[in-house]
Every structure is written in C-alpha cells, then in structure tokens.
Design an enzyme around this catalytic site. Structure first.
Site, PDB file in Angstrom:
ATOM      1  CB  ILE A 129      -0.931   0.013   1.238  1.00  0.00           C
ATOM      2  CG1 ILE A 129      -1.836  -1.232   1.235  1.00  0.00           C
ATOM      3  CG2 ILE A 129      -1.754   1.298   1.288  1.00  0.00           C
ATOM      4  CD1 ILE A 129      -2.759  -1.339   2.444  1.00  0.00           C
ATOM      5  CG  ASP A 130       2.994   2.441  -2.986  1.00  0.00           C
ATOM      6  OD1 ASP A 130       3.679   1.884  -2.107  1.00  0.00           O
ATOM      7  OD2 ASP A 130       3.072   2.152  -4.196  1.00  0.00           O
ATOM      8  CB  ALA A 131      -0.536   5.880   2.106  1.00  0.00           C
TER       9      ALA A 131
END
Lengths: 253, 206
Positions: A129-131
């Site tokens: 997950i890239d946030a």
C-alpha cells in the site's frame, strides 16, 4: 520470540538498481544482481525486490531475471511489480520468489487477493500500500504512485486483510527516499487496524528511525537509501535495535 | 543420494530444489511416482491450505505409494511447512481433512495471545527438546524462517523442537524415517542449509 525483521528494499528498472525520491526521478545506482549477492552473503533477514516500471509501463516482470536472483538467495525473497494475472503469480513463485507483492491490481480487482491467497496461501501474499498525506487525510496511490485511489490506507489495509493478505508493505510516498524518517502516524494507524504483520517502508534515514517504526507496532522495517547510499548496514541496524531492547535475529557472521 | 521433490502444485519448489543443488545433491522434481520412487530422500514442500494439499496428493495418486514406500523404509521423507502439517492425522484448514497419518496428531489454527499477529511470519527461535542427529552442528535457539497460521499438535515422543509463539508450538517432528519442519530450512540461511545437509545424512532404515 518472533524477531523484528530488517529488510533491504531493492527497486529494479531495466536490470538496474534505482533510487527514487517521493516515487519520482528514479536514477540508476548500480546493478541488481551483485547487490542481491552482497545482501545474501551478509545474511540479511529478507529481501524485497520491486520492478517499478512494470505496472506503469504495463510490461511483464522478467521471470528469468527473478530466477537469477533467487539462485543466490537463501533468505526469503519477496518480488513485485505489475502483477495482474494469477498465472504470473504462479510463474513468479516457480521462479523462486517466496512471496509476491501485489499493489495496483488489488484496486482493479480486489478478488485477485482472495484468489491468490486461496491458491498459494496468505503467507505468500504481500499487499503493498502506497499512501500520501493530503488535507483530507491519508490516501492510497497505485501504479508506482502515479494514480490516486479513492481509498484510505487504514480501510484498504483492513479490506486486504479480510481478503487474504498475509502481510502489508506500507510505504509513505511523501517520505520515500528522503531519509528523514518514516511517517509514524501512518504506520501506527495501519498497525492498529490490522492483525497481520506490517512492514514499514519509506523514509528510513538512520537506525533510530527503525526503532521508532517498531514502537509504532511495525513487525518489520524496510530501508533502501540508507543501505545503498550510506555506511549504514542491516547488521548494525539490528545491533542498534537489540541495544534498545528489540528482539532481532543474530545472523551468521 | 538422490533427492526427489514432490511437486503437487502447492507453491514454490524452486527454493527447495535450489538449496539441495547448492548442497551438491542430485535432484528431481516430479509429480509422477514412477520418477519419485527412485529417490533415497523425498521432500514434501508446500504452501497453501491443508485441504488443497491433500486433494492434490490424492488426485496425483501419490498417497498410497508414498506411505507404502516409507513403511518399507525405502526412503526418508522431509515435510516442510504445509508438507510437515500433511504428515498429521487431520487438519482443519479449508474444512476438516484427513492427512497422511505418518505422525499422530491433528493440525489446528494457532491462537494468538496479547499483541501477537497471524500469520506467524518471520524468524523465530527453534529450541531443541530432544537430541537428534538432524540438529548436529546447529545450536538450540537458532532462528529459522516461518510463514504459517496453523500448527501440528504432535505427541511429545515425536517432537524434537519447539518454538515460542501463541504460547509454544511444535517446530520439528520426527518418527523413524519421517521428519517435518514447520519452518523453511531452504530459506533459513546457513542453519537451514546445515539442517538439510543433516537430513541427507539420514538413512531410510533409521
């Protein structure tokens, strides 16, 4: 006791090892294969290798190259980049990856995670997950940070866990490559929301950053720039963590 | 010594093959009993669910020949991760399913305590509870790499090592010519390769 893992992350583009800053301006810093050999010799806890152009440019990961990395790797190897078909996951595992890292495909078809977990077991499905932090709170991005998704990392991590993810690789786009520390608030929020292990990634600049991520409940900490560009090593990182009371694996000398 | 890796469609046989090649063994990977039966050392690797694993072994008609082969001491068997769990009488993952019944006991889901997370994923110590040649040259409490959520509730007599997590669970079992490790020796660096070397030194009559 289960040990906190220290994991070098290798970003891969056209056979080269690259370094990015905030998911942009990737520049070539060396060759991938020698880097993997060095880390294997140094007996690291695990390696994560991600093809950063596969999803952006829509090409398939090079399975033969993965076989080459895997032949030199007697520690767990996680490989990702542009996976979108179940047979690619099969091929990647057959090429020697121990875990696969899924990202963009999860937004397009969340059932891909379920299918992968059912077929191969949750323990080899890592959802990445890239946030990014925005005024409305944290938001997820796909395709190596190039496409915004209408999802909060906390809710997305929970959904991915429910669908069978065995681990979450959580990367802060804002902090990536800056070596100014992890986004601890993001790590804490996601770690509190899920019961699967979370690997903290994006921003480690020194050993104390790792310690802070462990305090924020990360099960493993990933680092790229600090290992590739400074004198700092995974072994010394673990010595530091150990002195601070964190259980780490003492690898072979 | 001839290593036969049982390829029954459950995950990555590459790493296991790679590790034995590194040790200089001759290795075949097959799902065909005619090919596997010539091996002195059989490996049952595997990731995925217990029910799927047994289903595949049954569909490939490997269960009966494998069991007979082992009873007649024609080979040693090493089960790794899911492969270790399949040695048991039954497993509850994916619906209650009969196992190979090579070592008595059931396989059950682990129960977390306090802040523990599942899967149990990463490096954890393996503590010897009995002496065994399989452990030669490796210190008790050495870390090995694990990735699982279920564990084998084997009887003490067959347990040679345990690991602290969710209380404590069985990390190595053995009965005669059958061995199982819950961890992945092929991914446990030098200690793991040593354990595989020790396994190759076993003879089927043990």
């Amino acid at each position: 006791m289960l040990k906190t893992r220290v994991i070098p992350t290798l970003l891969w583009k056209d056979y080269g090892l690259v370094k990015g800053k905030a998911f942009d301006s990737w520049r070539r810093i060396g060759s991938l294969l020698p880097a993997i050999r060095v880390y294997n010799t140094r007996d690291v806890d695990e390696l994560i290798v991600v093809d950063i152009t596969a999803s952006r440019e829509g090409h398939e990961i090079d399975f033969e190259t993965v076989e080459e990395f895997a032949a030199d790797c007697f520690v767990p190897l996680t490989v990702g980049g542009g996976l979108r078909h179940i047979d690619q996951v099969t091929k990647l595992l057959r090429s020697g990856a121990d875990k696969v890292c899924l990202n963009s495909v999860c937004y397009e078809s969340p059932q891909f995670v379920e299918e992968s977990a059912k077929r191969f077991g949750s323990q080899c499905v890592v959802v990445s997950i890239d946030a990014k932090k925005t005024e409305q709170g944290y938001v997820c991005y796909s395709h190596s940070g190039s496409q915004i998704q209408n999802q909060s990392p906390v809710l997305w991590a929970k959904e991915m866990q429910e669908r069978g993810a065995g681990e979450i690789l959580l990367t802060s786009i804002d902090r990536d490559g800056l070596m100014e520390g992890f986004d601890l608030e993001l790590i804490q929020e996601v770690c509190d929301a899920v019961s699967v292990p979370v690997i903290a990634s994006g921003g480690a600049g020194n050993y104390d950053d790792f310690y802070k991520a462990v305090q924020a409940k990360a099960s493993a900490v990933a680092g790229a720039s600090l290992f590739h560009f400074t004198e700092q090593t995974p072994r010394q990182a673990k010595e530091y963590l150990s002195k601070k009371g964190v259980a780490v694996r003492q690898g072979a000398q | 010594m001839k290593v036969g890796i049982i390829d029954y469609g459950m995950g990555n046989v590459f790493s296991v093959k790679n590790a034995f090649l590194h040790l200089g063994a001759s290795v075949v990977v097959s799902s065909d009993w005619q090919v596997l039966q010539n091996s002195s050392h059989l490996i049952l690797p595997g990731v995925g669910s217990f029910a799927d694993g047994m289903k595949n072994l049954n569909e490939l008609d490997l269960v009966q020949p494998l069991k007979e082969h082992l009873v007649h001491k024609k080979a040693c068997l090493l089960g790794i991760c899911l492969g270790m769990q399949l040695l048991a009488d039954e497993g509850e993952e994916g619906g209650c399913t009969a196992g190979l019944s090579l070592i008595p006991g059931p396989v059950k889901k682990m129960q977390t305590q306090h802040s523990e997370r599942l899967p149990h994923l990463g490096w954890n110590q393996v503590e010897w509870s009995q002496e065994n040649a399989l452990l030669n040259g490796i210190d008790s409490k050495t870390d090995f790499y694990f990735a699982h959520s279920y564990h084998f509730e084997a009887q003490d007599a067959f347990v040679i090592a345990r690991t602290p997590y969710c209380g404590e669970f069985v990390s190595i079992v053995t009965k005669e010519n059958v061995v199982g490790t819950q961890f992945h020796p092929e991914k446990s660096s030098k200690a793991g390769l040593r354990l595989l070397q020790n396994f190759l030194e076993r003879t089927p009559s043990c």
